[in-house]
Design a protein around this motif. Structure first.
Motif, PDB file in Angstrom:
ATOM      1  N   ARG A   9      73.197  71.135  26.812  1.00 19.26           N
ATOM      2  CA  ARG A   9      73.075  69.921  27.613  1.00 19.26           C
ATOM      3  C   ARG A   9      72.610  70.295  29.019  1.00 19.26           C
ATOM      4  O   ARG A   9      73.185  71.169  29.650  1.00 19.26           O
ATOM      5  N   ARG A 158      78.818  63.183  29.726  1.00 14.86           N
ATOM      6  CA  ARG A 158      78.005  64.353  30.069  1.00 14.86           C
ATOM      7  C   ARG A 158      78.446  65.620  29.341  1.00 14.86           C
ATOM      8  O   ARG A 158      77.625  66.398  28.887  1.00 14.86           O
ATOM      9  N   THR A 161      77.996  64.854  24.928  1.00 17.66           N
ATOM     10  CA  THR A 161      76.855  64.299  24.190  1.00 17.66           C
ATOM     11  C   THR A 161      75.546  64.927  24.637  1.00 17.66           C
ATOM     12  O   THR A 161      75.432  65.461  25.738  1.00 17.66           O
ATOM     13  N   THR A 162      74.580  64.828  23.773  1.00 22.00           N
ATOM     14  CA  THR A 162      73.205  65.175  24.115  1.00 22.00           C
ATOM     15  C   THR A 162      72.307  64.459  23.122  1.00 22.00           C
ATOM     16  O   THR A 162      72.749  64.094  22.030  1.00 22.00           O
ATOM     17  N   ARG A 164      68.273  64.363  21.310  1.00 22.09           N
ATOM     18  CA  ARG A 164      67.055  65.106  21.043  1.00 22.09           C
ATOM     19  C   ARG A 164      66.028  64.183  20.407  1.00 22.09           C
ATOM     20  O   ARG A 164      66.361  63.290  19.621  1.00 22.09           O
TER      21      ARG A 164
END
Length: 174
Positions: A9, A158, A161-162, A164
């Motif tokens: 992240r 923050r 999660t991320t 793509r």
């Protein structure tokens, strides 16, 4: 032996630069096998016999120590990434949209995000629940301005999660 994908992240943005070669070197030094990085956006594929919680802790600490930033990763199996790619529910060929997949360190976070989402316009900000992921298909150029985009950018999410792009995920599983 499990093939894992570490989704870092916040690297290579906001002044945090981690070169792919250095990232690959770090994962090699941690004793993982079959290490490869995918693109310059913090994606590492590797094999290990260790369990997910221990791996996540070990990798985040090593990233912090080596690169000097608040490192967070979402750790998923390669098989889970492949499943997410295969199940993408929107028209991935629509060039006017961004095909995103949102990952979280904990399934409960995805449920929380969906529960916290305001009333979304399904044409402007389409979101769908998947197995262990949330799919998001906003119009290009609007991702930071949509209600769902603003929700995802909250500090609360923050560390866990991320997201793509689907094309990046396809490269990860190839």
């Amino acid at each position: 032996m499990t093939t894992w994908v570490a989704l870092l992240r916040g690297v290579n943005v906001n002044g945090i630069t981690v070169r792919s070669a250095d990232l690959r070197d770090l994962f090699d030094q941690l004793g993982f096998t079959d290490v490869r990085t995918v693109l310059a956006s913090g994606n590492v594929v590797f094999s290990s016999t260790a369990a997910a919680p221990a791996l996540k802790t070990k990798i985040e600490k090593a990233l912090r120590d080596r690169f000097g930033y608040d490192a967070w990763i979402v750790l998923v199996t390669r098989a889970a990434v492949a499943q997410a790619v295969e199940a993408f529910p929107f028209d991935a060929a629509d060039a006017s949209r961004q095909p995103y997949v949102v990952f979280a360190s904990d399934e409960a976070v995805l449920i929380e995000i969906l529960a916290a989402a305001p009333e979304l316009d399904p044409d402007a900000d389409p979101v769908a629940r998947g197995t262990g992921v949330v799919y998001w298909h906003p119009v290009k150029g609007t991702t930071v301005d949509t209600p769902f985009g603003r929700l995802l950018s909250k500090k609360t999410y923050r560390e866990s999660t991320t997201n793509r792009n689907l094309r990046t995920l396809q490269k990860i599983v190839s």
